[in-house]
Scaffold this motif. Structure first.
Motif, PDB file in Angstrom:
ATOM      1  N   ARG A  69     -34.061   9.615  28.866  1.00 26.47           N
ATOM      2  CA  ARG A  69     -33.400   9.037  27.700  1.00 26.47           C
ATOM      3  C   ARG A  69     -33.826   9.871  26.492  1.00 26.47           C
ATOM      4  NH1 ARG A  69     -36.211   4.063  27.086  1.00 26.47           N
ATOM      5  NH2 ARG A  69     -37.723   5.006  28.455  1.00 26.47           N
ATOM      6  N   ARG A  70     -32.887  10.208  25.636  1.00 14.13           N
ATOM      7  CA  ARG A  70     -33.191  10.951  24.421  1.00 14.13           C
ATOM      8  C   ARG A  70     -33.567   9.940  23.344  1.00 14.13           C
ATOM      9  NH1 ARG A  70     -32.849  16.676  25.356  1.00 14.13           N
ATOM     10  NH2 ARG A  70     -31.828  16.752  27.383  1.00 14.13           N
ATOM     11  N   ALA A  71     -34.675  10.205  22.643  1.00 15.42           N
ATOM     12  CA  ALA A  71     -35.207   9.292  21.630  1.00 15.42           C
ATOM     13  C   ALA A  71     -34.850   9.794  20.234  1.00 15.42           C
ATOM     14  CB  ALA A  71     -36.721   9.192  21.777  1.00 15.42           C
ATOM     15  N   THR A  75     -33.105   4.854  21.929  1.00 16.90           N
ATOM     16  CA  THR A  75     -32.866   5.841  22.983  1.00 16.90           C
ATOM     17  C   THR A  75     -31.413   5.829  23.437  1.00 16.90           C
ATOM     18  OG1 THR A  75     -33.480   4.315  24.773  1.00 16.90           O
ATOM     19  CG2 THR A  75     -35.238   5.701  23.863  1.00 16.90           C
TER      20      THR A  75
END
Length: 137
Positions: free
Chosen positions: A72-74, A64
């Motif tokens: 949070r970008r995964a 992330t």
């Protein structure tokens, strides 16, 4: 609504998931963060409660990047595929393109966020009408 198990994952298969739904608020977004995260002009999302998503692939949970104060970008650390957004609220938004069967009617976006950020030449239909069988999507 009935529960459905949505399977999906990254391009290389290292990160796999199962999300138990119904999917919440399938929608598209053209905000600048979504554009940069996916490399596309519009991202298509479906939300699930965090406790309804299981990471089932050999890579476990995705890597992330904290992209804002709330999420949070995964992504897959092996192939770089975008997976979704792990929100601080108990929600995981998964990119619809990562599902094994993204053409399910329950995943059809019902709205579009940040329309003002999409280029003027880009048009996206989020209407209720189904395309004809021989029409490209």
């Amino acid at each position: 609504m009935t529960e459905t198990i949505y399977g999906g994952g990254c391009l290389c298969g290292w990160i796999r998931y199962e999300a138990i739904g119904p999917a919440d608020n399938p929608h598209t977004c053209s905000c600048r963060q979504c554009q940069q995260y996916t490399g596309a002009l519009t991202a298509a999302w479906a939300g699930f409660p965090s406790d309804s998503v299981r990471w089932t692939g050999p890579g476990g949970a995705p890597a992330t990047f904290r992209s804002s104060e709330i999420t949070r970008r995964a992504f897959c650390p092996k192939c770089g595929s975008s997976i979704g957004a792990l929100d601080d609220a108990p929600t995981i938004e998964l990119l619809i393109g990562g599902f094994d069967e993204p053409d399910q009617a329950a995943l059809r976006p019902r709205g579009h966020s940040f329309v003002d950020r999409q280029p003027g030449w880009w048009h996206l239909d989020t209407g209720a009408a189904e395309p004809e069988a021989d029409e490209p999507l």
